[in-house]
Structures are given as structure tokens and as C-alpha cells.
Design an enzyme around this catalytic site. Structure first.
Site, PDB file in Angstrom:
ATOM      1  CE  LYS A   1      26.974  46.273 -14.532  1.00  0.00           C
ATOM      2  NZ  LYS A   1      27.024  46.907 -15.852  1.00  0.00           N
TER       3      LYS A   1
ATOM      4  CD  GLU B   1      27.351  45.543 -24.139  1.00  0.00           C
ATOM      5  OE1 GLU B   1      28.153  46.220 -23.488  1.00  0.00           O
ATOM      6  OE2 GLU B   1      26.349  44.987 -23.637  1.00  0.00           O
TER       7      GLU B   1
END
Length: 440
Positions: A191, A236
Site C-alpha cells: 500500500k 483519525e
């Protein structure tokens, strides 16, 4: 004169009907950490620490501990955020030219679970009294001494606002995504998180306090932050520490709410089907969770995380989200500090990629920009070791009185499509664009 830090914390009567903490967001230079009606705001600057490089978190930790270890603290409340407290913003990259910083304010106002307080801080011999602390706060809030703003408005005037690409054009950024996918398919990494910037020019000036109030009002489930011109509302949480308990909220997997317009069935059912039912989105999320839990494990004696991610509903997007909770271990007689944990956790796969070193090298190669504090830790800490540190997402840097640089990024995996990732960045720009009064 004395160099010893002294603080006085007193209860503060804040009427909940007044809007809670956001009602104190009246100055463009305010320090801010707010969620719903709770959080901290700071006024003034008593001391500042700055650093760059790979040891920036540990150097800040040492500075903070030296500052508070002999502090003269009067704190009858003794709850997270009372007593000495500092606000901070750290660079995403160890190679960044951006100076990471901790800022110790002169006045802190806090609200937590219906309890409100005021802390006055000083490094000189001034007598600290409740009356003096209240008078000092009134001075910071006084129209004669602060840049008070009107209750309404969008943060911009009637001048012509322009929005331009930053380091890369849209076409070049899509090519960077395609190049990232190519690298992932070679097996070098799983990723990669690629970000882009856009620059807004606002001839009538940027009203930072109004931007923060707009974000706090619209994005109540996010943590609204303001530190030295860095403003935003992040969904987040990198790490929250209260005593020996640490918590984090991990996001990976995004769906623009506008995609649900005109569909059959409820929007939430659509989000669950498209996000939770997507192999790509779940794979991206699993990488992010594994990244955080692996790095947090050495500091924990117990940990639990959601077995299945949940759908986090925000005004602009839906996210796949998971909450992680850990009981911190006693290591050599000490519980790890916030900044020690951040040093171990940052950067997570959610904002960098995996493996971290390979992803970091590709970010520098493909983005063609210094992220500065974007996607770095932002938040606060106190002398007792408590703190809340989010990841500086959905935000921007106010670079001048009339210029704002906005950032947004996307997780890139093997199945990523450049056009879709570009569209996702515009969905993530939306909170800041709206708060600046820019239609998107």
C-alpha cells in the site's frame, strides 16, 4: 524573574447553551483541540519548542518533561488537560524542512464531560489568583485586544477566490497514482498513500477563527485542530492517552457521500454494501489496522480492536473505521508517554503505506512536495502524561493572510484507479473548502 513554570487551575462556569468550547474560538491565533463541545483552547504563548529530523518526537518529549518536572502546579481538579498543557504539531517526514513544535500557552480553557476549567501559566513571579486568571482570560477575549469576528459569515468576503493546483497538476497526480500502482504490482509494497495540494487565494483575507468554528460545528465527530496556522478537522485519532489507557481510531476505505445521491435504499445501506463489501477497501483497512497494532503491541500488556470495521458517517464521506484500545505496560518503572508512543506509531500505514520505508521513499519521489505538518501528529499533552494526538488530515496551512494551502491523500493499493482516487481527494478537500466559503 524565575524560570520555574507555575500554573493555577480553577473551575470555570461555562453555560452549555453558549456552544461549549467552540464559543471561545474568537481569535485567529487561538490554539485549538475540540470535539463536540469538549476539548482545549489556548491563548498566548509562554514558551515554544521546535525541532526537525528523525528525533523530533523524543527531543520534544525531553523538553516537555524537563519543563514540567519541577513545575509549581495548583490543580484541584486533576483531570486530563488541567495543569500544564501544551499544543503541538509535528512534521509528517523526518526529512521535512517544517519545524515541529510544542507551544505552551499563557491561558488554557478546557471542557470535559460537562466540567469546565481555566488554567493560567507563568514563568515569572506574578501572583496567580482565581480573580487574576479570570481577568487574564477576559483580556484575551476582549474586543479591544483580540481579533473578534462576526457570528455569521463564511470566513471570506466578496473578493474573487481562486483555486489552483499545487505541486502537481491533476494529470500529473493521476500519473503518480498509476506509477504507484505499478510499483505495488512488482511486490515491493502492499500500500502507498499519495497526497496532493491545492492553493486557495482569498483576496478579502482568511478568517481562521471562523474556519475553526465552521469545522467544529459541521464535523462534530471529528477533532477540530488549530496550531500555528495549521487548521482542520481530522476523523483519525493516532493515539489518546488517559492514565494507563491508550486508544486509537484507524480509518482506511473512503466513499464520497455524493455517490449515494439518487440510489435506491438508504444511504447507509449503500455505504455498507460498497465499503464493507469491497475487497479493495477491506484490504486497505486491514493493512492500516495491522500497522497500528503491531507498533503499539510492545508498549501494551493488553489490547483489543474491533473484529469488524464499522462505517463512520461524516458530512462529506463515509469511512471504514476501527477503534483500538490498549492498556499500557509498565516499562522499566514508567508508563510510556504520549510522545514516546507517537515516535513508535508514526507514520502508520493509513497515511504512509507499507512497508513504511519503501512507501516513504516513493512518497518523496512521486508527490514532488514537502507535506510539512500534513498527515503528521497534531494535538495536546499535559504534565500527567495524558494527551490526544490526531493525524492532521482534512486540513490546510494558512500560508499568508490571503493564501491557504489544502492537502488531501488517498490509500493506493493494487486495484486503485487514478480517476477514482482523484475524485476522492476532492471529497476530502470539501471540509476545508466549505469552511473557507468555497463551493466544491
Amino acid at each position: 524573574m524565575t524560570s520555574t513554570l507555575r500554573t493555577l487551575t480553577v473551575p470555570l462556569d461555562v453555560d452549555s447553551s453558549s456552544g461549549g468550547l467552540p464559543s471561545f474560538l474568537v481569535r485567529d491565533d487561538v490554539l485549538c483541540w475540540s470535539r463536540r463541545e469538549n476539548g482545549l483552547v489556548g491563548f498566548g504563548e509562554l514558551a515554544r519548542f521546535t525541532a526537525t529530523g528523525p528525533d523530533r518526537f523524543l527531543e520534544a518529549d525531553i523538553w516537555w518533561r524537563h519543563l514540567v518536572i519541577e513545575a509549581d502546579v495548583t490543580d484541584p481538579l486533576e483531570i486530563p488537560g488541567t495543569g500544564p498543557a501544551a499544543f503541538g504539531s509535528f512534521a509528517f517526514s523526518k526529512t521535512s524542512a517544517f519545524e515541529s513544535r510544542l507551544i505552551l500557552p499563557e491561558i488554557v480553557v478546557g471542557i470535559r464531560d460537562g466540567q469546565s476549567w481555566l488554567t493560567q501559566l507563568t514563568l515569572d513571579d506574578v501572583e496567580l489568583t482565581e480573580a487574576g486568571a479570570l481577568a487574564a482570560l477576559a483580556g484575551w477575549l476582549s474586543p479591544a485586544d483580540s481579533e473578534l469576528t462576526a457570528a455569521g459569515g463564511s470566513g471570506v468576503g466578496d473578493g474573487k477566490v481562486t483555486l489552483e493546483s499545487g505541486s502537481l497538476s491533476e494529470a500529473d497526480w493521476k500519473q503518480a497514482v498509476a506509477d504507484g500502482v505499478t510499483e505495488i504490482r512488482t511486490g515491493r509494497l502492499e500500500k502507498l498513500v499519495l497526497a496532493r495540494d491545492v492553493v486557495a487565494a482569498l483576496p478579502d483575507g482568511v478568517n481562521a477563527a471562523q474556519v475553526l468554528r465552521q469545522l467544529a460545528s459541521r464535523y462534530r465527530e471529528c477533532w477540530t485542530y488549530g496550531v500555528d496556522g495549521l487548521v482542520g478537522a481530522t476523523p483519525e485519532m493516532l493515539i489518546q492517552v488517559e492514565g494507563r489507557t491508550a486508544q486509537a481510531r484507524v480509518l482506511a476505505g473512503t466513499l464520497d457521500r455524493r455517490d449515494a445521491e439518487g440510489i435506491d435504499g438508504s444511504p447507509m445501506e449503500y455505504a455498507e454494501r460498497v465499503l464493507a463489501g469491497s475487497e479493495k477497501q477491506r484490504h486497505e483497512h486491514e493493512i492500516a489496522i495491522q500497522s497500528l497494532t503491531t507498533q503499539l503491541a510492545p508498549f501494551s500488556e493488553a489490547m483489543n480492536a474491533h473484529s469488524e470495521p464499522f462505517i463512520l458517517e461524516l458530512p462529506n464521506v463515509w469511512h471504514l473505521a476501527s477503534d483500538v484500545k490498549a492498556e499500557l505496560a509498565d516499562i522499566e518503572g514508567h508508563v510510556p508517554t504520549c510522545l514516546a508512543l507517537i515516535n513508535a506509531l508514526h507514520p502508520t500505514a493509513a497515511v504512509c503505506g507499507t512497508p513504511t520505508l519503501v512507501a516513504g521513499e516513493l512518497i518523496r519521489e512521486l508527490e514532488h512536495m514537502d507535506r510539512g505538518p500534513y498527515a503528521g501528529p497534531v494535538g495536546w499533552l499535559d504534565a500527567a502524561g495524558n494527551g490526544e494526538w490526531g493525524i492532521a488530515l482534512r486540513g490546510a496551512i494558512i500560508e499568508s493572510p490571503t493564501t491557504v494551502r489544502l492537502y488531501a491523500g488517498c490509500g493506493i493499493v493494487e486495484g486503485s484507479v487514478p480517476e477514482a482516487e482523484l475524485a476522492e481527494t476532492w471529497a476530502k478537500f470539501r471540509p476545508m473548502l466549505e469552511s473557507l466559503g468555497i463551493n466544491s
